[in-house]
Write a protein that holds these residues in place. Structure first.
Motif, short mmCIF file in Angstrom:
data_model
loop_
_atom_site.label_atom_id
_atom_site.label_comp_id
_atom_site.label_asym_id
_atom_site.label_seq_id
_atom_site.Cartn_x
_atom_site.Cartn_y
_atom_site.Cartn_z
N UNK A 25 0.60 -1.08 0.71
CA UNK A 25 -0.30 0.16 0.04
C UNK A 25 0.70 1.11 -0.17
N UNK A 26 1.86 1.11 0.46
CA UNK A 26 3.22 2.68 0.34
C UNK A 26 3.46 2.15 -0.42
N UNK A 27 4.02 1.09 -1.40
CA UNK A 27 4.38 1.47 -2.42
C UNK A 27 3.82 2.47 -3.39
N UNK A 28 1.80 1.42 -3.51
CA UNK A 28 1.08 2.88 -4.40
C UNK A 28 1.03 4.46 -4.22
N UNK A 29 0.60 4.54 -2.90
CA UNK A 29 0.56 5.36 -2.58
C UNK A 29 1.29 6.28 -3.12
N UNK A 30 2.84 6.56 -3.22
CA UNK A 30 4.04 6.86 -3.74
C UNK A 30 3.79 6.81 -5.07
N UNK A 31 3.13 5.65 -5.58
CA UNK A 31 3.19 4.92 -7.15
C UNK A 31 2.41 6.32 -7.48
N UNK A 32 0.96 6.53 -7.20
CA UNK A 32 0.22 7.18 -7.42
C UNK A 32 0.95 8.96 -7.08
N UNK A 33 1.11 9.36 -6.55
CA UNK A 33 1.52 10.21 -5.48
C UNK A 33 2.11 10.71 -6.72
N UNK A 34 3.34 10.43 -7.61
CA UNK A 34 4.48 10.28 -8.10
C UNK A 34 3.90 10.59 -9.58
N UNK A 35 2.80 10.17 -9.68
CA UNK A 35 1.99 10.19 -10.96
C UNK A 35 1.86 11.09 -11.27
N UNK A 36 0.80 11.59 -9.55
CA UNK A 36 -0.23 13.05 -9.55
C UNK A 36 0.65 13.87 -10.19
N UNK A 37 2.02 14.16 -9.56
CA UNK A 37 2.84 15.25 -9.90
C UNK A 37 3.21 15.46 -11.01
N UNK A 38 3.02 13.97 -11.58
CA UNK A 38 3.93 14.42 -12.96
C UNK A 38 2.36 14.84 -13.94
N UNK A 39 1.32 14.54 -13.85
CA UNK A 39 0.37 14.75 -14.49
C UNK A 39 -0.15 16.38 -14.11
N UNK A 40 0.22 16.59 -12.99
CA UNK A 40 0.07 18.28 -12.70
C UNK A 40 0.95 19.04 -13.32
N UNK A 42 2.06 18.48 -16.54
CA UNK A 42 1.73 17.97 -17.59
C UNK A 42 1.64 19.44 -18.94
N UNK A 43 0.27 20.75 -18.18
CA UNK A 43 0.42 22.26 -18.32
C UNK A 43 1.71 22.87 -18.54
N UNK A 44 2.39 22.70 -18.07
CA UNK A 44 3.72 23.64 -17.71
C UNK A 44 4.94 23.27 -19.07
N UNK A 45 4.53 21.69 -19.24
CA UNK A 45 5.26 20.61 -20.37
C UNK A 45 4.67 20.66 -21.15
N UNK A 46 3.64 21.18 -21.39
CA UNK A 46 2.59 21.82 -22.78
C UNK A 46 3.61 23.52 -23.11
N UNK A 47 3.44 24.34 -22.17
CA UNK A 47 3.33 25.66 -22.66
C UNK A 47 5.36 25.31 -23.08
N UNK A 48 6.32 25.36 -22.53
CA UNK A 48 7.66 25.42 -22.26
C UNK A 48 7.47 24.05 -24.03
N UNK A 49 6.89 23.62 -24.56
CA UNK A 49 6.71 23.02 -25.77
C UNK A 49 6.66 24.19 -26.74
#
Length: 128
Positions: A25-40, A42-49
């Motif tokens: 469960x701890x690993x899944x928590x880290x995985x979901x939080x990391x994915x959430x940060x990554x998705x957060x 995406x908008x900045x990456x689109x602006x840079x592109x």
């Protein structure tokens, strides 16, 4: 950045607290939080592109080169993210394979750019 740091710290503390009793469960928590940060981000990456494409257009740079460079950057970030997730799961050997695959894909995408660069240099060298 404060939001990202806050999410990361809270996730870290929760994962450490949960890890002894429920490591999966701890690993899944880290995985979901990391994915959430990554998705957060995406908008900045689109602006840079968009900014990079605009600059390339203004400088009359071939769009194929810009797209290839952006793909290379994307592969590097995705490979790094995936490798870190694998390391978090305790799978260092899988992380190494992901990193190797990323490097090979980057090299494969870079070959046309390197070829064009060498050809340009060759045309600049005066022939006797």
């Amino acid at each position: 950045m404060l939001q990202i740091a806050g999410i990361a710290l809270i996730t870290t503390f929760l994962a450490l607290a949960i890890k002894e009793h429920k490591p999966n469960f701890a690993f899944l928590l880290v995985l979901f939080a990391g994915t959430g940060i990554f998705l957060f981000l995406v908008d900045q990456v689109q602006k840079i592109i968009s900014m990079i494409e605009s600059l390339a257009s203004s400088a009359n740079v071939n769009s194929m080169y810009i797209k290839t460079i952006l793909k290379i950057i994307g592969i590097a970030y995705i490979a790094e993210f995936s490798a870190q997730i694998s390391k978090d799961a305790g799978l260092g050997s899988m992380a190494s394979k992901v990193e190797l695959a990323g490097k090979i894909l980057i090299l494969a995408l870079a070959v046309p750019i390197l070829t064009a660069l060498v050809e340009t240099i060759i045309t600049m060298i005066p022939s006797n």
